[in-house]
Design a protein around this motif. Sequence first.
Motif, mmCIF file in Angstrom:
data_model
loop_
_atom_site.group_PDB
_atom_site.id
_atom_site.type_symbol
_atom_site.label_atom_id
_atom_site.label_comp_id
_atom_site.label_asym_id
_atom_site.label_seq_id
_atom_site.Cartn_x
_atom_site.Cartn_y
_atom_site.Cartn_z
ATOM 1 N N LEU A 133 -6.276 5.765 10.104
ATOM 2 C CA LEU A 133 -6.498 7.217 10.148
ATOM 3 C C LEU A 133 -6.887 7.744 8.762
ATOM 4 C CD1 LEU A 133 -3.531 8.171 12.532
ATOM 5 C CD2 LEU A 133 -5.956 7.930 13.106
ATOM 6 N N HIS A 134 -7.226 6.808 7.853
ATOM 7 C CA HIS A 134 -7.798 7.167 6.548
ATOM 8 C C HIS A 134 -6.863 8.068 5.735
ATOM 9 C CE1 HIS A 134 -11.429 5.357 8.142
ATOM 10 N NE2 HIS A 134 -11.158 6.020 9.249
ATOM 11 N N THR A 135 -5.605 7.674 5.664
ATOM 12 C CA THR A 135 -4.678 8.479 4.870
ATOM 13 C C THR A 135 -3.583 7.595 4.286
ATOM 14 O OG1 THR A 135 -3.435 10.559 4.873
ATOM 15 C CG2 THR A 135 -3.068 9.084 6.746
ATOM 16 N N ASP A 136 -2.651 8.227 3.576
ATOM 17 C CA ASP A 136 -1.409 7.588 3.140
ATOM 18 C C ASP A 136 -0.383 8.707 3.019
ATOM 19 O OD1 ASP A 136 -1.460 8.704 0.391
ATOM 20 O OD2 ASP A 136 -3.203 7.400 0.173
ATOM 21 N N LEU A 137 0.885 8.351 2.817
ATOM 22 C CA LEU A 137 1.918 9.386 2.867
ATOM 23 C C LEU A 137 1.797 10.375 1.707
ATOM 24 C CD1 LEU A 137 4.258 10.453 4.513
ATOM 25 C CD2 LEU A 137 5.781 8.933 3.246
ATOM 26 N N GLY A 138 1.390 9.874 0.534
ATOM 27 C CA GLY A 138 1.214 10.785 -0.610
ATOM 28 C C GLY A 138 0.172 11.853 -0.304
ATOM 29 N N ASP A 173 0.836 -1.210 0.000
ATOM 30 C CA ASP A 173 0.000 0.000 0.000
ATOM 31 C C ASP A 173 0.870 1.260 0.000
ATOM 32 O OD1 ASP A 173 -2.200 -1.652 0.031
ATOM 33 O OD2 ASP A 173 -2.668 -1.354 2.164
ATOM 34 N N ALA A 174 1.965 1.235 0.765
ATOM 35 C CA ALA A 174 2.841 2.417 0.846
ATOM 36 C C ALA A 174 3.501 2.706 -0.502
ATOM 37 C CB ALA A 174 3.904 2.199 1.918
ATOM 38 N N VAL A 175 3.900 1.632 -1.196
ATOM 39 C CA VAL A 175 4.550 1.820 -2.497
ATOM 40 C C VAL A 175 3.523 2.309 -3.525
ATOM 41 C CG1 VAL A 175 5.700 0.647 -4.420
ATOM 42 C CG2 VAL A 175 6.303 0.061 -2.061
ATOM 43 N N LEU A 176 2.391 1.629 -3.594
ATOM 44 C CA LEU A 176 1.437 1.947 -4.671
ATOM 45 C C LEU A 176 0.772 3.305 -4.467
ATOM 46 C CD1 LEU A 176 -0.164 -1.571 -5.357
ATOM 47 C CD2 LEU A 176 1.822 -0.487 -6.440
#
Length: 347
Positions: free
Chosen positions: A287-292, A91-94
Amino acid sequence: MTVTDEPVAIDDEVLRRLPKVELHCHLEGSIRAATLVELAATHGIPLPTTDHDALYRYPDLAGFLVVYETACSALRTAADFARVTYEALEDAVLSSNVRYREMFFNPTLHPGTPYPVMLEGILDGIRAAERDHGITTRLIPSIYRQDPVASALELVATVAEHRDDHVVGIGMDGDELADPPERFVAVYRAAAAIGLHRSAHVAHDGPASMIETCLDDLGCERVDHGYHVVDDPSLVSRLRDAGTTFLCATPTPPLCGWSDVFDESPVRRMIEAGLRVTLNSDDPPMLHTDLGTEFVKVCNGWRLTPERTKQLVTDAIDAAWCDPTERAALARSITPELDRMLGLSPG
Ligand code: ADE
Ligand code: ZN
């Protein structure tokens, strides 16, 4: 210059696709809701709801930690750990093009699973994600601050007994107001003695003085969150001069004492004060987010310049707990891409 007067400096998609380094993310806070529902059914763990959208909703930090602890209890076998590790890294990569990530995990919140079993599963997931997606991962066992000091000491001894090069440091999470950091001085000393790097979640909800405890008494090299630093201008000056790295995350469980107006986030004030801030997703699906998404919110929401945006990534590279050769290789592979994508001249 940190911010620009231009309306929107950088395309959202460029921010999402920038290569990134993430230093603060919890494995057990990164479990897809659908996976948690499946694992809980397999192991007979009751959940408050099996509705994927409703599962990750909480009234406050205490409510968040109840769900977090339940998620931990649904991980039992090495295969469970391998699956959630792989999915979290994928998930972090995509979503965000994360190239290197350090992940916390809470060994004491999986009482039925011996440490070597969970480590074996996590390492399997790490290797599979590296093979399929090229992401490098390091691990930080985290002390759960609601635990007795004796079990935190036992955790450090267990980490020492099952030493693995992926395990680079020790952290501390949980409810900081209930259990302040000074309880764990002896545990941090023991961690230092076996050569582990050290950090702790502090001053997310608690006072700025917790940051001094973390750095001066626990011997931490990085500060997780640390938002209440903004209440103490002399500490801001000290830590700006020292170049202390803060691992910040703008998504937070609700009602933890901060305004929910994004522009009033202490992270914005920390960036504007010249502190060394890195962006992190903390518990992305929970927390309904990602780093992007965090980069879009911060860099465009607060109109950071391309140079300051680049620094968010390069400061994370500099603060990474991999060995110096690997850190230099990471910088060599990522920096030219940052320059090209942000329209900066090299250097
Ligand atoms: N453990 C995992 N996520 C956490 C958070 N957001 N706050 C405190 N402890 C945590
Ligand atoms: Zn955290």
